[in-house]
Design a protein around this motif. Structure first.
Motif, PDB file in Angstrom:
ATOM      1  N   SER A   1       7.806  52.383  38.910  1.00  0.00           N
ATOM      2  CA  SER A   1       7.041  52.116  37.689  1.00  0.00           C
ATOM      3  C   SER A   1       5.821  51.260  37.978  1.00  0.00           C
ATOM      4  CB  SER A   1       7.939  51.437  36.649  1.00  0.00           C
ATOM      5  OG  SER A   1       9.054  52.248  36.348  1.00  0.00           O
ATOM      6  N   PHE A   2       5.912  50.380  38.975  1.00  0.00           N
ATOM      7  CA  PHE A   2       4.765  49.564  39.352  1.00  0.00           C
ATOM      8  C   PHE A   2       3.614  50.431  39.867  1.00  0.00           C
ATOM      9  CE2 PHE A   2       6.984  45.389  39.451  1.00  0.00           C
ATOM     10  CZ  PHE A   2       5.976  44.644  38.856  1.00  0.00           C
ATOM     11  N   THR A   3       3.951  51.427  40.657  1.00  0.00           N
ATOM     12  CA  THR A   3       2.904  52.234  41.282  1.00  0.00           C
ATOM     13  C   THR A   3       2.114  53.037  40.260  1.00  0.00           C
ATOM     14  OG1 THR A   3       4.463  54.054  41.681  1.00  0.00           O
ATOM     15  CG2 THR A   3       4.232  52.395  43.419  1.00  0.00           C
TER      16      THR A   3
ATOM     17  N   TYR B   1       1.791  41.746  31.078  1.00  0.00           N
ATOM     18  CA  TYR B   1       1.571  43.159  31.371  1.00  0.00           C
ATOM     19  C   TYR B   1       0.416  43.740  30.549  1.00  0.00           C
ATOM     20  CZ  TYR B   1       5.886  43.346  34.082  1.00  0.00           C
ATOM     21  OH  TYR B   1       6.844  43.150  35.041  1.00  0.00           O
ATOM     22  N   ALA B   2       0.279  43.281  29.302  1.00  0.00           N
ATOM     23  CA  ALA B   2      -0.765  43.847  28.439  1.00  0.00           C
ATOM     24  C   ALA B   2      -2.160  43.457  28.895  1.00  0.00           C
ATOM     25  CB  ALA B   2      -0.538  43.391  26.995  1.00  0.00           C
ATOM     26  N   LEU B   3      -2.308  42.268  29.489  1.00  0.00           N
ATOM     27  CA  LEU B   3      -3.616  41.805  29.922  1.00  0.00           C
ATOM     28  C   LEU B   3      -3.986  42.259  31.321  1.00  0.00           C
ATOM     29  CD1 LEU B   3      -3.528  38.156  28.500  1.00  0.00           C
ATOM     30  CD2 LEU B   3      -4.663  40.165  27.524  1.00  0.00           C
ATOM     31  N   MET B   4      -3.057  42.910  32.012  1.00  0.00           N
ATOM     32  CA  MET B   4      -3.386  43.433  33.341  1.00  0.00           C
ATOM     33  C   MET B   4      -4.357  44.609  33.203  1.00  0.00           C
ATOM     34  SD  MET B   4       0.302  43.297  35.295  1.00  0.00           S
ATOM     35  CE  MET B   4      -0.377  43.909  36.834  1.00  0.00           C
ATOM     36  N   PRO B   5      -5.317  44.698  34.120  1.00  0.00           N
ATOM     37  CA  PRO B   5      -6.297  45.785  34.004  1.00  0.00           C
ATOM     38  C   PRO B   5      -5.663  47.146  34.255  1.00  0.00           C
ATOM     39  CG  PRO B   5      -6.554  44.599  36.084  1.00  0.00           C
ATOM     40  CD  PRO B   5      -5.565  43.820  35.269  1.00  0.00           C
ATOM     41  N   GLY B   6      -6.028  48.118  33.403  1.00  0.00           N
ATOM     42  CA  GLY B   6      -5.530  49.476  33.568  1.00  0.00           C
ATOM     43  C   GLY B   6      -4.146  49.664  32.991  1.00  0.00           C
ATOM     44  N   ASP B   7      -3.750  50.908  32.836  1.00  0.00           N
ATOM     45  CA  ASP B   7      -2.407  51.260  32.384  1.00  0.00           C
ATOM     46  C   ASP B   7      -2.119  52.682  32.856  1.00  0.00           C
ATOM     47  OD1 ASP B   7      -3.749  52.964  30.550  1.00  0.00           O
ATOM     48  OD2 ASP B   7      -3.839  51.350  29.083  1.00  0.00           O
ATOM     49  N   PHE B   8      -0.997  53.231  32.414  1.00  0.00           N
ATOM     50  CA  PHE B   8      -0.593  54.560  32.877  1.00  0.00           C
ATOM     51  C   PHE B   8      -1.586  55.633  32.440  1.00  0.00           C
ATOM     52  CE2 PHE B   8       1.635  58.585  32.063  1.00  0.00           C
ATOM     53  CZ  PHE B   8       2.118  58.849  33.333  1.00  0.00           C
ATOM     54  N   VAL B   9      -2.130  55.498  31.222  1.00  0.00           N
ATOM     55  CA  VAL B   9      -3.048  56.516  30.696  1.00  0.00           C
ATOM     56  C   VAL B   9      -4.381  56.472  31.434  1.00  0.00           C
ATOM     57  CG1 VAL B   9      -4.281  57.315  28.656  1.00  0.00           C
ATOM     58  CG2 VAL B   9      -1.926  56.499  28.447  1.00  0.00           C
ATOM     59  N   SER B  10      -4.962  55.279  31.552  1.00  0.00           N
ATOM     60  CA  SER B  10      -6.272  55.172  32.194  1.00  0.00           C
ATOM     61  C   SER B  10      -6.208  55.458  33.691  1.00  0.00           C
ATOM     62  CB  SER B  10      -6.851  53.774  31.969  1.00  0.00           C
ATOM     63  OG  SER B  10      -6.001  52.787  32.531  1.00  0.00           O
ATOM     64  N   GLY B  11      -5.041  55.220  34.310  1.00  0.00           N
ATOM     65  CA  GLY B  11      -4.910  55.456  35.742  1.00  0.00           C
ATOM     66  C   GLY B  11      -4.561  56.885  36.113  1.00  0.00           C
TER      67      GLY B  11
ATOM     68  N   ASN C   1      15.378  48.911  20.853  1.00  0.00           N
ATOM     69  CA  ASN C   1      14.446  49.898  21.391  1.00  0.00           C
ATOM     70  C   ASN C   1      13.360  49.170  22.179  1.00  0.00           C
ATOM     71  OD1 ASN C   1      12.761  52.052  21.944  1.00  0.00           O
ATOM     72  ND2 ASN C   1      12.029  52.277  19.844  1.00  0.00           N
ATOM     73  N   PHE C   2      13.358  49.328  23.517  1.00  0.00           N
ATOM     74  CA  PHE C   2      12.386  48.643  24.359  1.00  0.00           C
ATOM     75  C   PHE C   2      11.176  49.508  24.684  1.00  0.00           C
ATOM     76  CE2 PHE C   2      16.153  46.073  25.212  1.00  0.00           C
ATOM     77  CZ  PHE C   2      15.613  44.802  25.144  1.00  0.00           C
ATOM     78  N   GLY C   3      10.967  50.547  23.912  1.00  0.00           N
ATOM     79  CA  GLY C   3       9.782  51.358  24.103  1.00  0.00           C
ATOM     80  C   GLY C   3      10.078  52.687  24.768  1.00  0.00           C
ATOM     81  N   PHE C   4       8.992  53.368  25.146  1.00  0.00           N
ATOM     82  CA  PHE C   4       9.068  54.711  25.704  1.00  0.00           C
ATOM     83  C   PHE C   4       8.349  54.724  27.042  1.00  0.00           C
ATOM     84  CE2 PHE C   4       7.841  59.181  26.135  1.00  0.00           C
ATOM     85  CZ  PHE C   4       9.019  59.817  25.767  1.00  0.00           C
ATOM     86  N   SER C   5       9.052  55.179  28.079  1.00  0.00           N
ATOM     87  CA  SER C   5       8.461  55.247  29.415  1.00  0.00           C
ATOM     88  C   SER C   5       7.469  56.394  29.473  1.00  0.00           C
ATOM     89  CB  SER C   5       9.558  55.439  30.471  1.00  0.00           C
ATOM     90  OG  SER C   5       8.994  55.689  31.736  1.00  0.00           O
ATOM     91  N   LEU C   6       6.212  56.060  29.744  1.00  0.00           N
ATOM     92  CA  LEU C   6       5.179  57.090  29.787  1.00  0.00           C
ATOM     93  C   LEU C   6       5.307  57.963  31.023  1.00  0.00           C
ATOM     94  CD1 LEU C   6       2.136  54.910  28.646  1.00  0.00           C
ATOM     95  CD2 LEU C   6       3.693  56.265  27.240  1.00  0.00           C
ATOM     96  N   ALA C   7       5.738  57.371  32.125  1.00  0.00           N
ATOM     97  CA  ALA C   7       5.851  58.125  33.374  1.00  0.00           C
ATOM     98  C   ALA C   7       7.081  59.031  33.379  1.00  0.00           C
ATOM     99  CB  ALA C   7       5.893  57.175  34.563  1.00  0.00           C
TER     100      ALA C   7
ATOM    101  N   PRO D   1      19.954  55.783  43.843  1.00  0.00           N
ATOM    102  CA  PRO D   1      19.290  55.934  42.537  1.00  0.00           C
ATOM    103  C   PRO D   1      19.609  54.785  41.591  1.00  0.00           C
ATOM    104  CG  PRO D   1      21.214  57.363  42.649  1.00  0.00           C
ATOM    105  CD  PRO D   1      21.096  56.728  44.002  1.00  0.00           C
ATOM    106  N   GLY D   2      19.077  53.611  41.893  1.00  0.00           N
ATOM    107  CA  GLY D   2      19.339  52.430  41.087  1.00  0.00           C
ATOM    108  C   GLY D   2      18.113  51.986  40.315  1.00  0.00           C
ATOM    109  N   ILE D   3      18.297  50.949  39.511  1.00  0.00           N
ATOM    110  CA  ILE D   3      17.225  50.453  38.654  1.00  0.00           C
ATOM    111  C   ILE D   3      16.141  49.774  39.471  1.00  0.00           C
ATOM    112  CG2 ILE D   3      18.281  48.206  38.250  1.00  0.00           C
ATOM    113  CD1 ILE D   3      16.487  50.376  35.622  1.00  0.00           C
ATOM    114  N   GLY D   4      16.499  49.227  40.633  1.00  0.00           N
ATOM    115  CA  GLY D   4      15.504  48.572  41.469  1.00  0.00           C
ATOM    116  C   GLY D   4      14.458  49.541  41.981  1.00  0.00           C
ATOM    117  N   GLN D   5      14.899  50.708  42.440  1.00  0.00           N
ATOM    118  CA  GLN D   5      13.960  51.720  42.928  1.00  0.00           C
ATOM    119  C   GLN D   5      13.098  52.261  41.786  1.00  0.00           C
ATOM    120  OE1 GLN D   5      13.996  55.675  45.811  1.00  0.00           O
ATOM    121  NE2 GLN D   5      15.922  54.763  45.172  1.00  0.00           N
ATOM    122  N   LEU D   6      13.705  52.435  40.612  1.00  0.00           N
ATOM    123  CA  LEU D   6      12.941  52.888  39.449  1.00  0.00           C
ATOM    124  C   LEU D   6      11.891  51.853  39.060  1.00  0.00           C
ATOM    125  CD1 LEU D   6      12.594  54.956  37.122  1.00  0.00           C
ATOM    126  CD2 LEU D   6      14.282  53.623  35.840  1.00  0.00           C
TER     127      LEU D   6
END
Length: 317
Positions: A277-279, A27-37, A74-80, A268-273
């Motif tokens: 998150s991918f988008t 995930y870290a090496l994928m181009p772009g992220d939530f902030v830049s997009g 703690n698995f981090g903080f969801s930016l979206a 409202p399940g984890i699959g839809q969430l």
């Protein structure tokens, strides 16, 4: 037993450590992220957010920080979503678990019963109809089945709600709330059961066909045992042994959610969430969820190995 569990736990730690590095790097090496997009943010605000969330730090340093937090739960903080990842898991994963556990129960129950009867009555009319239904269910996409049932049962006949977990604007509590959730569960559970019962029925049918041809089954019949006793006490128990392998992979499936089904029925399940998150490239949530599934997978394989020993005492760990 204790030495075996210690070895397995050591292997699990090594596997999860390797999986965590691979997941983070992927995930870290994928181009772009939530902030830049995010086009609504200015360049200065983007730079500020990257500094706050540590996105401008070296890869290994970010991985060390993430792993240190993960070890503390703690698995981090969801930016979206602007919430901790663990909080989102707690809000959504149990909704997916509710659907999955009910559909899994009916899937295995139906598959075992039909698989045993179909194997016992091989090449009969019942067996032929079962095989036709299985291949038909396997050839129809899940989204088509879901939309078809919504059209017939929800829109035309108005027997069931078309989607969601509760009625929009409902303030039901107690028994009324439970009944409301159960009504909304029927359609997605039916679709998930139909999708799972076809392949599992074929699996049990083939296992039963192999077992009932064994010599000890013929010996049991020669001794005059009832056919029901032979099938369900002797044959089925041995036919279930290969299926125990599948149990280990059911565990991540129970909590992983069904991406297509939850989307179709707006559950409202984890699959839809996860798909949402991918988008928006919400990588903290994606990494946390993928790591969560990896943990469930290694735990599931350990449970499978232990169940082998319970089902057949001849198997040595």
């Amino acid at each position: 037993m204790s030495s075996y569990l210690l070895r397995r736990l050591l292997y699990m730690v090594l596997i999860l450590a390797a999986a965590s590095l691979f997941i983070f790097a992927l995930y870290a090496l994928m181009p772009g992220d939530f902030v830049s997009g995010n086009l609504r943010l200015s360049a200065e605000r983007k730079a500020e957010l990257r500094e706050i969330f540590g996105l401008n730090k070296p890869l290994l340093e970010r991985y060390g920080t993430w792993m240190n937090q993960a070890l503390h739960g703690n698995f981090g903080f969801s930016l979206a979503q602007q919430k901790p990842v663990v909080t989102l898991f707690n809000e959504y994963v149990w909704n997916s678990f509710l659907l999955a556990i009910v559909s899994t129960f009916f899937t295995w129950l139906i598959a075992v019963i039909i698989g045993v009867i179909s194997a016992y009555k091989q090449y009969s009319i019942f067996d032929t109809l079962v095989m036709i239904f299985i291949f038909a269910a396997m050839s129809i996409p899940s989204f088509f089945i879901g939309l078809f049932l919504i059209k017939v049962l929800a829109v035309d006949l108005k027997w069931l709600p078309p989607g969601g977990m509760t009625t929009t604007g409902s303030n039901a509590t107690g028994i009324a709330y439970i009944r409301e959730v159960l009504d909304h569960m029927i359609l997605p559970v039916v679709v998930m059961t139909l999708l799972g019962v076809d392949s599992l029925t074929r699996y049990f049918r083939s296992n039963m066909l192999d077992v009932i041809r064994q010599e000890y089954i013929r010996t049991a019949r020669a001794k005059g045992l009832k056919e029901r006793v032979i099938l369900y006490r002797h044959a089925l128990r041995n036919a279930l042994l290969p299926a125990i392998t599948l149990v280990g992979f059911e565990l991540p499936g129970l909590f992983g959610g069904s991406l297509i089904i939850e989307k179709i029925f707006n559950w409202p399940g984890i699959g839809q969430l996860y798909m949402q998150s991918f988008t928006v490239r919400d990588y903290p949530l994606l990494m946390g969820f993928t790591m969560f599934i990896a943990i469930l997978t290694v735990i599931g394989t350990l449970i499978s190995d232990m169940l082998y020993r319970v089902a057949d005492p001849r198997i040595k760990l």
